[in-house]
Design an enzyme around this catalytic site. Structure first.
Site, PDB file in Angstrom:
ATOM      1  N   SER A  66      63.742  10.800  38.073  1.00 55.31           N
ATOM      2  CA  SER A  66      65.028  10.384  38.630  1.00 55.31           C
ATOM      3  C   SER A  66      65.436  11.296  39.792  1.00 55.31           C
ATOM      4  O   SER A  66      65.372  12.515  39.682  1.00 55.31           O
ATOM      5  CB  SER A  66      66.084  10.455  37.515  1.00 55.31           C
ATOM      6  OG  SER A  66      67.380  10.289  38.039  1.00 55.31           O
ATOM      7  N   LYS A  98      76.463  10.792  55.476  1.00 53.97           N
ATOM      8  CA  LYS A  98      76.579  10.413  54.057  1.00 53.97           C
ATOM      9  C   LYS A  98      76.372   8.903  53.875  1.00 53.97           C
ATOM     10  O   LYS A  98      75.811   8.468  52.871  1.00 53.97           O
ATOM     11  CB  LYS A  98      77.931  10.851  53.493  1.00 53.97           C
ATOM     12  CG  LYS A  98      78.102  12.372  53.452  1.00 53.97           C
ATOM     13  CD  LYS A  98      77.060  13.045  52.561  1.00 53.97           C
ATOM     14  CE  LYS A  98      77.299  14.530  52.398  1.00 53.97           C
ATOM     15  NZ  LYS A  98      76.360  15.168  51.477  1.00 53.97           N
ATOM     16  N   TYR A 132      79.919  13.634  59.743  1.00 54.74           N
ATOM     17  CA  TYR A 132      79.734  13.790  58.292  1.00 54.74           C
ATOM     18  C   TYR A 132      79.606  12.412  57.631  1.00 54.74           C
ATOM     19  O   TYR A 132      78.686  12.175  56.845  1.00 54.74           O
ATOM     20  CB  TYR A 132      80.932  14.560  57.727  1.00 54.74           C
ATOM     21  CG  TYR A 132      80.832  14.887  56.254  1.00 54.74           C
ATOM     22  CD1 TYR A 132      79.882  15.783  55.776  1.00 54.74           C
ATOM     23  CD2 TYR A 132      81.718  14.317  55.332  1.00 54.74           C
ATOM     24  CE1 TYR A 132      79.805  16.100  54.417  1.00 54.74           C
ATOM     25  CE2 TYR A 132      81.649  14.624  53.982  1.00 54.74           C
ATOM     26  CZ  TYR A 132      80.688  15.506  53.526  1.00 54.74           C
ATOM     27  OH  TYR A 132      80.617  15.817  52.188  1.00 54.74           O
TER      28      TYR A 132
HETATM   29  N1  LIG Z   1      83.098  19.908  47.785  1.00 57.66           N
HETATM   30  C1  LIG Z   1      83.479  18.665  47.988  1.00 57.66           C
HETATM   31  O1  LIG Z   1      84.671  18.342  47.957  1.00 57.66           O
HETATM   32  C2  LIG Z   1      82.460  17.602  48.258  1.00 57.66           C
HETATM   33  C3  LIG Z   1      82.897  16.274  48.287  1.00 57.66           C
HETATM   34  C4  LIG Z   1      81.966  15.271  48.524  1.00 57.66           C
HETATM   35  C5  LIG Z   1      80.658  15.601  48.741  1.00 57.66           C
HETATM   36  N2  LIG Z   1      80.253  16.898  48.737  1.00 57.66           N
HETATM   37  C6  LIG Z   1      78.859  17.191  48.982  1.00 57.66           C
HETATM   38  O2  LIG Z   1      78.333  17.935  47.912  1.00 57.66           O
HETATM   39  C7  LIG Z   1      77.273  18.791  48.378  1.00 57.66           C
HETATM   40  C8  LIG Z   1      77.562  20.224  47.929  1.00 57.66           C
HETATM   41  O3  LIG Z   1      78.802  20.624  48.476  1.00 57.66           O
HETATM   42  P1  LIG Z   1      79.570  21.937  47.971  1.00 57.66           P
HETATM   43  O4  LIG Z   1      80.988  21.653  48.087  1.00 57.66           O
HETATM   44  O5  LIG Z   1      78.981  22.419  46.710  1.00 57.66           O
HETATM   45  O6  LIG Z   1      79.190  22.913  49.172  1.00 57.66           O
HETATM   46  P2  LIG Z   1      78.890  24.493  49.248  1.00 57.66           P
HETATM   47  O7  LIG Z   1      79.548  25.209  48.130  1.00 57.66           O
HETATM   48  O8  LIG Z   1      79.195  24.868  50.646  1.00 57.66           O
HETATM   49  O9  LIG Z   1      77.319  24.520  49.017  1.00 57.66           O
HETATM   50  C9  LIG Z   1      76.447  23.987  49.973  1.00 57.66           C
HETATM   51  C10 LIG Z   1      75.040  24.319  49.565  1.00 57.66           C
HETATM   52  O10 LIG Z   1      74.145  23.805  50.567  1.00 57.66           O
HETATM   53  C11 LIG Z   1      73.232  24.834  50.904  1.00 57.66           C
HETATM   54  N3  LIG Z   1      72.804  24.696  52.302  1.00 57.66           N
HETATM   55  C12 LIG Z   1      73.564  24.490  53.387  1.00 57.66           C
HETATM   56  N4  LIG Z   1      72.818  24.513  54.503  1.00 57.66           N
HETATM   57  C13 LIG Z   1      71.538  24.732  54.097  1.00 57.66           C
HETATM   58  C14 LIG Z   1      70.299  24.885  54.769  1.00 57.66           C
HETATM   59  N5  LIG Z   1      70.226  24.840  56.116  1.00 57.66           N
HETATM   60  N6  LIG Z   1      69.193  25.102  54.039  1.00 57.66           N
HETATM   61  C15 LIG Z   1      69.258  25.191  52.678  1.00 57.66           C
HETATM   62  N7  LIG Z   1      70.389  25.050  51.993  1.00 57.66           N
HETATM   63  C16 LIG Z   1      71.522  24.847  52.688  1.00 57.66           C
HETATM   64  C17 LIG Z   1      74.010  26.136  50.708  1.00 57.66           C
HETATM   65  O11 LIG Z   1      73.124  27.203  50.440  1.00 57.66           O
HETATM   66  P3  LIG Z   1      72.837  28.468  51.387  1.00 57.66           P
HETATM   67  O12 LIG Z   1      74.056  28.739  52.207  1.00 57.66           O
HETATM   68  O13 LIG Z   1      72.455  29.549  50.431  1.00 57.66           O
HETATM   69  O14 LIG Z   1      71.672  28.013  52.199  1.00 57.66           O
HETATM   70  C18 LIG Z   1      74.796  25.807  49.445  1.00 57.66           C
HETATM   71  O15 LIG Z   1      74.013  26.071  48.301  1.00 57.66           O
HETATM   72  C19 LIG Z   1      77.249  18.620  49.898  1.00 57.66           C
HETATM   73  O16 LIG Z   1      76.249  17.687  50.223  1.00 57.66           O
HETATM   74  C20 LIG Z   1      78.618  18.025  50.210  1.00 57.66           C
HETATM   75  O17 LIG Z   1      78.600  17.250  51.372  1.00 57.66           O
HETATM   76  C21 LIG Z   1      81.135  17.914  48.500  1.00 57.66           C
END
Ligand SMILES: NC(=O)c1ccc[n+]([C@@H]2O[C@H](COP(=O)([O-])OP(=O)(O)OC[C@H]3O[C@@H](n4cnc5c(N)ncnc54)[C@H](OP(=O)(O)O)[C@@H]3O)[C@@H](O)[C@H]2O)c1
Length: 252
Positions: free
Chosen positions: A137, A160, A156
């Site tokens: 999965s 998505k 963004y």
């Molecule tokens: N938080 C929200 O409200 C929300 C809502 C809808 C969707 N999302 C989605 O959920 C996902 C996670 O979001 P989050 O809120 O948990 O964000 P976050 O806390 O900023 O975490 C983002 C993660 O992505 C990794 N990342 C970013 N750029 C990277 C790169 N170039 N190479 C490898 N890893 C990378 C970061 O790791 P490193 O910095 O260690 O590389 C980190 O582990 C994202 O796709 C976001 O769009 C979030």
């Protein structure tokens, strides 16, 4: 037998150094999975590892904008912990920029991480030599912004939206191999990404965003629980869907 258990499964999780990806790693390990963590920041990956249940987990530090490195990440993961049963693409970047501040290079940076890295993982880890195809999965963390619009979110939302639709085609392409593919579209969830977003807003704008969610903003566990369900055998007849988890944000 608990259909929701991930016992005996090996799950690879991108974005596991923070926020949603980190909680997915913790929750998967608590559900019995062995997890491989991928992100750039070694210290934060180690911090996630220290929170995991069990001991066979390991981390790969990799910048996923280096798309050519992804097959090696999959190879080393399988070599270390065996074939992969589950994948969560939680690595992602977010930003608020009007179109006047966007350009092809910026669009590409969103697409590289949010879309292309996930698709490249799918290309490699669905190969027979890397994937356990009895009910494997793949889960992609998209966003409600993949189906709804908001000013300043063109890049963004585009990334998505691409992910949500790519998932549908992948689901059809991989169904014959017994590999299911789904996305999850969260509304606002409290993570370091959201803290950055809120830090750039005044109190009224922040409250307005919170008020858009009838059940309030979400937690990382709300999203991780849904990932566990989609990775588990309890979801073995679910593929090609986009599961919206947004506290009612998009019900209006
Ligand atoms: N938080 C929200 O409200 C929300 C809502 C809808 C969707 N999302 C989605 O959920 C996902 C996670 O979001 P989050 O809120 O948990 O964000 P976050 O806390 O900023 O975490 C983002 C993660 O992505 C990794 N990342 C970013 N750029 C990277 C790169 N170039 N190479 C490898 N890893 C990378 C970061 O790791 P490193 O910095 O260690 O590389 C980190 O582990 C994202 O796709 C976001 O769009 C979030």
């Amino acid at each position: 037998m608990n259909q929701f258990s991930l016992s005996g499964k090996h799950v690879l999780i991108t974005g596991a150094s923070s926020g949603i990806g980190r909680q997915c790693a913790v929750s998967c390990s608590e559900s019995g999975a062995t997890v491989t963590l991928v992100a750039r920041n070694t210290d934060r990956l180690k911090e996630t590892e220290s929170q995991l249940n069990g001991c066979r987990h390991f981390s790969v530090a990799q910048d996923l904008s280096e798309l050519d490195a992804i097959e090696d990440v999959v190879k080393s993961t399988v070599k270390k912990n065996g074939k992969i049963d589950g994948f969560i693409h939680a690595a992602g970047i977010e930003g608020t920029e009007p179109i006047t501040l966007l350009n092809a290079i910026k669009y590409k940076s969103y697409f590289d991480i949010n879309v292309l890295a996930g698709l490249e993982f799918s290309r490699f880890l669905t190969k027979k030599k890397y994937c356990n195809t009895s009910y494997a999965s793949l889960v992609f963390i998209a966003s409600v912004m993949g189906t709804l619009g908001q000013p300043g979110k063109i890049a963004y939302s585009a990334s998505k939206g691409a992910l949500v639709n790519a998932v549908k085609s992948m689901a059809l392409e991989f169904a014959g191999k017994n590999i299911r593919v789904n996305s999850i579209s969260p509304g606002i969830v409290l993570t370091p990404m959201t803290e950055n977003l809120f830090a750039s807003l005044d109190a009224d704008s922040k409250q307005a965003i919170i008020n858009m969610h009838p059940l309030g903003i979400g937690t990382v566990t709300d999203v991780a629980n849904a990932c566990i369900f989609l990775l588990s055998d309890a979801a073995k007849w679910i593929t090609g869907t986009n599961l919206i988890i947004d506290g009612g944000y998009s019900a209006k």
